[in-house]
Design a protein around this motif. Structure first.
Motif, mmCIF file in Angstrom:
data_model
loop_
_atom_site.group_PDB
_atom_site.id
_atom_site.type_symbol
_atom_site.label_atom_id
_atom_site.label_comp_id
_atom_site.label_asym_id
_atom_site.label_seq_id
_atom_site.Cartn_x
_atom_site.Cartn_y
_atom_site.Cartn_z
ATOM 1 N N MET A 1 0.840 -1.272 0.195
ATOM 2 C CA MET A 1 0.006 -0.097 0.163
ATOM 3 C C MET A 1 0.772 1.093 0.031
ATOM 4 O O MET A 1 0.472 2.264 -0.798
ATOM 5 N N THR A 2 2.017 1.448 0.856
ATOM 6 C CA THR A 2 2.912 2.384 0.863
ATOM 7 C C THR A 2 3.647 2.694 -0.383
ATOM 8 O O THR A 2 3.782 3.767 -0.852
ATOM 9 N N GLY A 3 4.068 1.367 -1.004
ATOM 10 C CA GLY A 3 4.566 1.267 -2.280
ATOM 11 C C GLY A 3 3.843 2.077 -3.419
ATOM 12 O O GLY A 3 4.372 2.866 -4.302
ATOM 13 N N ALA A 4 2.722 1.663 -3.662
ATOM 14 C CA ALA A 4 1.782 2.116 -4.423
ATOM 15 C C ALA A 4 1.386 3.814 -4.134
ATOM 16 O O ALA A 4 1.317 4.540 -4.994
ATOM 17 N N ALA A 5 1.311 4.323 -3.166
ATOM 18 C CA ALA A 5 1.409 5.650 -2.914
ATOM 19 C C ALA A 5 2.519 6.246 -3.355
ATOM 20 O O ALA A 5 2.605 7.679 -3.793
ATOM 21 N N VAL A 6 3.648 5.695 -2.842
ATOM 22 C CA VAL A 6 5.006 6.501 -3.500
ATOM 23 C C VAL A 6 5.052 6.802 -4.810
ATOM 24 O O VAL A 6 5.372 7.535 -5.381
ATOM 25 N N ILE A 7 4.732 5.663 -5.541
ATOM 26 C CA ILE A 7 4.559 5.564 -7.029
ATOM 27 C C ILE A 7 3.588 6.569 -7.460
ATOM 28 O O ILE A 7 3.830 7.371 -8.390
ATOM 29 N N MET A 8 2.273 6.539 -6.931
ATOM 30 C CA MET A 8 1.175 7.624 -7.433
ATOM 31 C C MET A 8 2.002 9.064 -7.137
ATOM 32 O O MET A 8 1.728 9.926 -7.885
ATOM 33 N N GLY A 9 2.336 9.114 -6.069
ATOM 34 C CA GLY A 9 3.196 10.455 -5.717
ATOM 35 C C GLY A 9 4.230 10.890 -6.727
ATOM 36 O O GLY A 9 4.003 12.085 -6.976
ATOM 37 N N GLY A 10 5.001 9.997 -7.114
ATOM 38 C CA GLY A 10 5.967 10.339 -8.252
ATOM 39 C C GLY A 10 5.308 10.532 -9.529
ATOM 40 O O GLY A 10 5.885 11.433 -9.981
ATOM 41 N N VAL A 11 4.218 9.997 -9.717
ATOM 42 C CA VAL A 11 3.947 10.137 -11.027
ATOM 43 C C VAL A 11 3.253 11.666 -11.025
ATOM 44 O O VAL A 11 3.314 12.346 -12.021
ATOM 45 N N PHE A 12 2.423 11.903 -9.893
ATOM 46 C CA PHE A 12 1.882 13.123 -9.810
ATOM 47 C C PHE A 12 2.813 14.390 -9.658
ATOM 48 O O PHE A 12 2.456 15.387 -10.233
ATOM 49 N N SER A 13 3.847 14.087 -9.214
ATOM 50 C CA SER A 13 4.899 15.111 -9.012
ATOM 51 C C SER A 13 5.592 15.380 -10.430
ATOM 52 O O SER A 13 6.041 16.575 -10.633
ATOM 53 N N VAL A 14 5.535 14.479 -11.547
ATOM 54 C CA VAL A 14 6.047 14.820 -12.786
ATOM 55 C C VAL A 14 5.064 15.929 -13.505
ATOM 56 O O VAL A 14 5.319 16.686 -14.326
ATOM 57 N N PHE A 15 3.942 15.823 -13.098
ATOM 58 C CA PHE A 15 3.152 17.180 -13.623
ATOM 59 C C PHE A 15 3.921 18.462 -13.268
ATOM 60 O O PHE A 15 3.395 19.544 -13.935
ATOM 61 N N THR A 16 4.492 18.584 -12.067
ATOM 62 C CA THR A 16 5.035 20.025 -11.565
ATOM 63 C C THR A 16 6.173 20.179 -12.951
ATOM 64 O O THR A 16 6.359 21.424 -13.001
#
Length: 77
Positions: A1-16
């Motif tokens: 669960m935490t690994g998925a959150a880290v991946i999603m956070g990384g994907v959304f941070s690419v939007f920056t």
């Protein structure tokens, strides 16, 4: 669960890295929200509430679940 959150956070941070300010705000907001959800809500509040509730966290109240004791259905025979 935490690994998925880290991946999603990384994907959304690419939007920056995009040029539009709306995408930057969206990416930053979503990345921060997911990381807060993963750490605070799922890492602190959920285990604490389960510890406080004990066995009551695993039974359904009233007519939908067990009466509270293992093996009893809560229905009259």
């Amino acid at each position: 669960m935490t690994g998925a959150a880290v991946i999603m956070g990384g994907v959304f941070s690419v939007f920056t890295t995009l040029s539009s300010i709306e995408y930057k705000m969206l990416g930053t907001g979503m990345a921060v929200a997911i990381l807060i959800d993963a750490t605070v809500v799922r890492g602190v509040l959920l285990p604490a509430s389960l510890a406080l509730l004990g066995d009551r966290a695993w039974t359904m109240p009233g007519r939908w679940g067990l009466s509270g004791r293992a093996g009893e259905s809560g229905r009259p025979s």
